[in-house]
Design a protein around this motif. Structure first.
Motif, PDB file in Angstrom:
ATOM      1  N   ARG A   8       2.569  -3.062 -11.369  1.00 42.06           N
ATOM      2  CA  ARG A   8       2.239  -2.317 -10.197  1.00 42.06           C
ATOM      3  C   ARG A   8       1.447  -3.094  -9.142  1.00 42.06           C
ATOM      4  O   ARG A   8       0.743  -4.033  -9.583  1.00 42.06           O
ATOM      5  CB  ARG A   8       1.550  -0.931 -10.442  1.00 42.06           C
ATOM      6  CG  ARG A   8       2.246  -0.081 -11.269  1.00 42.06           C
ATOM      7  CD  ARG A   8       3.351   0.730 -10.404  1.00 42.06           C
ATOM      8  NE  ARG A   8       4.201   1.616 -11.194  1.00 42.06           N
ATOM      9  CZ  ARG A   8       5.341   1.411 -11.615  1.00 42.06           C
ATOM     10  NH1 ARG A   8       5.662   0.222 -11.756  1.00 42.06           N
ATOM     11  NH2 ARG A   8       5.861   2.335 -12.490  1.00 42.06           N
ATOM     12  N   TYR A   9       1.854  -2.898  -8.071  1.00 45.29           N
ATOM     13  CA  TYR A   9       1.170  -3.788  -7.006  1.00 45.29           C
ATOM     14  C   TYR A   9       0.561  -3.175  -5.623  1.00 45.29           C
ATOM     15  O   TYR A   9       0.983  -2.040  -5.367  1.00 45.29           O
ATOM     16  CB  TYR A   9       2.070  -4.873  -6.371  1.00 45.29           C
ATOM     17  CG  TYR A   9       2.627  -5.561  -7.382  1.00 45.29           C
ATOM     18  CD1 TYR A   9       2.012  -6.646  -8.365  1.00 45.29           C
ATOM     19  CD2 TYR A   9       3.953  -5.636  -7.754  1.00 45.29           C
ATOM     20  CE1 TYR A   9       2.583  -7.467  -9.184  1.00 45.29           C
ATOM     21  CE2 TYR A   9       4.703  -6.401  -8.578  1.00 45.29           C
ATOM     22  CZ  TYR A   9       4.040  -7.167  -9.431  1.00 45.29           C
ATOM     23  OH  TYR A   9       4.318  -7.936 -10.646  1.00 45.29           O
ATOM     24  N   GLN A  10      -0.475  -3.578  -4.982  1.00 45.86           N
ATOM     25  CA  GLN A  10      -0.941  -3.025  -4.017  1.00 45.86           C
ATOM     26  C   GLN A  10      -0.590  -3.619  -2.705  1.00 45.86           C
ATOM     27  O   GLN A  10      -0.564  -3.216  -1.524  1.00 45.86           O
ATOM     28  CB  GLN A  10      -2.631  -3.328  -3.760  1.00 45.86           C
ATOM     29  CG  GLN A  10      -3.539  -2.292  -4.988  1.00 45.86           C
ATOM     30  CD  GLN A  10      -4.730  -2.954  -5.093  1.00 45.86           C
ATOM     31  OE1 GLN A  10      -5.341  -3.500  -3.880  1.00 45.86           O
ATOM     32  NE2 GLN A  10      -5.627  -2.165  -6.027  1.00 45.86           N
ATOM     33  N   ALA A  11       0.021  -5.109  -2.885  1.00 45.40           N
ATOM     34  CA  ALA A  11       0.339  -5.558  -1.645  1.00 45.40           C
ATOM     35  C   ALA A  11       1.447  -6.579  -1.925  1.00 45.40           C
ATOM     36  O   ALA A  11       1.810  -6.888  -3.038  1.00 45.40           O
ATOM     37  CB  ALA A  11      -0.872  -6.503  -1.139  1.00 45.40           C
ATOM     38  N   PHE A 113       1.513  -0.149   1.327  1.00 49.01           N
ATOM     39  CA  PHE A 113       1.619  -1.463   0.388  1.00 49.01           C
ATOM     40  C   PHE A 113       0.813  -2.241   1.934  1.00 49.01           C
ATOM     41  O   PHE A 113       1.351  -2.235   2.999  1.00 49.01           O
ATOM     42  CB  PHE A 113       2.852  -1.994   0.403  1.00 49.01           C
ATOM     43  CG  PHE A 113       3.559  -1.691  -0.904  1.00 49.01           C
ATOM     44  CD1 PHE A 113       3.049  -2.112  -2.244  1.00 49.01           C
ATOM     45  CD2 PHE A 113       4.365  -0.780  -0.848  1.00 49.01           C
ATOM     46  CE1 PHE A 113       3.529  -1.729  -3.358  1.00 49.01           C
ATOM     47  CE2 PHE A 113       4.947  -0.389  -2.167  1.00 49.01           C
ATOM     48  CZ  PHE A 113       4.493  -0.756  -3.492  1.00 49.01           C
ATOM     49  N   ARG A 114       0.105  -3.230   1.394  1.00 46.23           N
ATOM     50  CA  ARG A 114      -0.359  -4.387   2.508  1.00 46.23           C
ATOM     51  C   ARG A 114       0.567  -5.406   2.513  1.00 46.23           C
ATOM     52  O   ARG A 114       0.759  -5.957   1.323  1.00 46.23           O
ATOM     53  CB  ARG A 114      -1.742  -4.409   2.071  1.00 46.23           C
ATOM     54  CG  ARG A 114      -2.976  -3.516   1.862  1.00 46.23           C
ATOM     55  CD  ARG A 114      -4.193  -3.692   1.287  1.00 46.23           C
ATOM     56  NE  ARG A 114      -4.863  -4.955   2.044  1.00 46.23           N
ATOM     57  CZ  ARG A 114      -5.943  -5.372   1.710  1.00 46.23           C
ATOM     58  NH1 ARG A 114      -6.250  -5.090   0.403  1.00 46.23           N
ATOM     59  NH2 ARG A 114      -6.312  -6.321   2.117  1.00 46.23           N
ATOM     60  N   LEU A 167      -7.441  -9.656  -1.752  1.00 47.31           N
ATOM     61  CA  LEU A 167      -6.421  -8.920  -2.774  1.00 47.31           C
ATOM     62  C   LEU A 167      -7.098  -9.391  -4.148  1.00 47.31           C
ATOM     63  O   LEU A 167      -7.340 -10.537  -4.440  1.00 47.31           O
ATOM     64  CB  LEU A 167      -5.244  -9.554  -2.610  1.00 47.31           C
ATOM     65  CG  LEU A 167      -4.558  -8.983  -1.338  1.00 47.31           C
ATOM     66  CD1 LEU A 167      -3.157  -9.648  -1.477  1.00 47.31           C
ATOM     67  CD2 LEU A 167      -4.395  -7.577  -1.377  1.00 47.31           C
ATOM     68  N   ALA A 171      -2.951  -7.869  -8.454  1.00 45.77           N
ATOM     69  CA  ALA A 171      -2.391  -6.593  -7.453  1.00 45.77           C
ATOM     70  C   ALA A 171      -1.425  -6.941  -6.710  1.00 45.77           C
ATOM     71  O   ALA A 171      -1.155  -6.153  -5.736  1.00 45.77           O
ATOM     72  CB  ALA A 171      -3.854  -6.175  -6.890  1.00 45.77           C
ATOM     73  N   TRP A 172      -0.807  -8.035  -6.428  1.00 47.59           N
ATOM     74  CA  TRP A 172       0.162  -8.568  -5.634  1.00 47.59           C
ATOM     75  C   TRP A 172       1.101  -9.593  -6.002  1.00 47.59           C
ATOM     76  O   TRP A 172       0.921  -9.873  -7.068  1.00 47.59           O
ATOM     77  CB  TRP A 172      -0.707  -9.211  -4.435  1.00 47.59           C
ATOM     78  CG  TRP A 172      -1.414 -10.362  -4.738  1.00 47.59           C
ATOM     79  CD1 TRP A 172      -2.705 -10.254  -5.209  1.00 47.59           C
ATOM     80  CD2 TRP A 172      -1.015 -11.805  -4.571  1.00 47.59           C
ATOM     81  NE1 TRP A 172      -3.200 -11.487  -5.419  1.00 47.59           N
ATOM     82  CE2 TRP A 172      -2.060 -12.584  -4.845  1.00 47.59           C
ATOM     83  CE3 TRP A 172      -0.148 -12.319  -3.794  1.00 47.59           C
ATOM     84  CZ2 TRP A 172      -2.311 -13.815  -4.833  1.00 47.59           C
ATOM     85  CZ3 TRP A 172      -0.042 -13.873  -3.807  1.00 47.59           C
ATOM     86  CH2 TRP A 172      -1.180 -14.691  -4.374  1.00 47.59           C
ATOM     87  N   LYS A 221       4.925   0.465  -6.786  1.00 47.89           N
ATOM     88  CA  LYS A 221       3.727   0.960  -6.139  1.00 47.89           C
ATOM     89  C   LYS A 221       2.775   1.359  -6.968  1.00 47.89           C
ATOM     90  O   LYS A 221       3.308   1.936  -8.296  1.00 47.89           O
ATOM     91  CB  LYS A 221       4.262   2.285  -5.095  1.00 47.89           C
ATOM     92  CG  LYS A 221       3.148   2.916  -4.622  1.00 47.89           C
ATOM     93  CD  LYS A 221       2.732   2.056  -3.232  1.00 47.89           C
ATOM     94  CE  LYS A 221       1.715   2.469  -2.317  1.00 47.89           C
ATOM     95  NZ  LYS A 221       0.429   2.931  -2.873  1.00 47.89           N
ATOM     96  N   ILE A 222       1.439   1.229  -6.691  1.00 56.13           N
ATOM     97  CA  ILE A 222       0.580   1.595  -7.728  1.00 56.13           C
ATOM     98  C   ILE A 222       0.099   3.036  -7.461  1.00 56.13           C
ATOM     99  O   ILE A 222       0.339   3.760  -6.502  1.00 56.13           O
ATOM    100  CB  ILE A 222      -0.887   0.976  -7.459  1.00 56.13           C
ATOM    101  CG1 ILE A 222      -0.788  -0.561  -7.963  1.00 56.13           C
ATOM    102  CG2 ILE A 222      -1.811   1.662  -8.247  1.00 56.13           C
ATOM    103  CD1 ILE A 222      -1.875  -1.212  -7.531  1.00 56.13           C
TER     104      ILE A 222
END
Length: 233
Positions: A8-11, A113-114, A167, A171-172, A221-222
């Motif tokens: 899972r990722y934020q960006a 997402f960033r 970041l 997380a990316w 997606k987180i």
């Protein structure tokens, strides 16, 4: 580094040329403008495209060497600056997004997402093209080759984008289309995905790292934290 849906990722940080945009026609036009000034024949877009991905100095040097033209450092510097000057005058006349890329980036952004960009294109030229293609509102940080001490495949370039975005580790992920992008991600110790267009078909990755289109990234997606049930007293 492989990915699965448990990741899972934020960006996401993206390469630019060959990953988000097909800029080869404009790059070739700028190369040919320089070559013709020097009395050399123009080159086909497909030929120039073989040399894209390592920044403008390598682009010009490698093309000239392949054409049997050797320049001393000072003359090569002048050639690179002439090429960049031509490119900046016409940075996106023929540049296009690969199919569905713009809408998929908009959907990723809308989903929370960033987005960042790590490219070996010169920094000012990168910002100019992002503005012309209306990508700037979607991209939080973009760093070109001359905005960092050493550019891709040096992992510091990619990590500089992540650092500017603040970041957290893990997380990316990075998305690209060339072995240079793959090597950069591996050296930085971050997950890597490859697109099917640009040079992506030639990059050797696990099936889980191969995208069909950018919207595939939505599944990474987180998940939001669950809201605890309300209590009454």
């Amino acid at each position: 580094m492989s990915q699965d849906r448990a990741s899972r990722y934020q960006a996401f940080i993206f390469d630019l040329d060959g990953t988000l945009i097909d800029s080869a026609p404009d790059i070739a036009a700028a190369v040919n403008a320089y070559l013709q000034e020097q009395g050399h024949a123009a080159l086909e877009v497909a030929y120039v495209e073989r040399f894209i991905g390592n920044g403008p100095r390598r682009l010009i040097r490698d093309i000239l060497l392949d054409q049997g033209i050797v320049l001393e450092d000072a003359a090569l510097d002048d050639a690179v600056q002439a090429y960049i000057g031509h490119y900046r005058r016409h940075p996106a006349s023929h540049t296009r997004f690969f199919p569905h890329v713009k809408e998929d980036l908009e959907n990723l952004h809308a989903a929370g997402f960033r987005l960042g960009i790590c490219t070996n294109k010169p920094h000012a030229l990168t910002r100019q093209i992002l503005d012309l293609l209306a990508l700037s509102p979607l991209v939080e940080v973009a760093l070109g080759a001359d905005a960092v001490p050493a550019c891709k495949p040096d992992p510091g370039h990619l990590r500089a984008v992540a650092r500017h975005m603040a970041l957290p580790e893990g997380a990316w992920a990075y998305i690209g289309d060339t072995p240079v992008d793959q090597a950069t991600a591996e050296a930085a110790g971050v997950p890597f995905f490859v697109v099917p267009w640009g040079g992506g078909g030639e990059v050797q990755v696990l099936p889980s790292q191969r995208l069909r289109r950018l919207r595939d990234l939505l599944s990474y997606k987180i998940a939001p934290l669950a809201t605890p049930p309300s209590t009454t007293t």
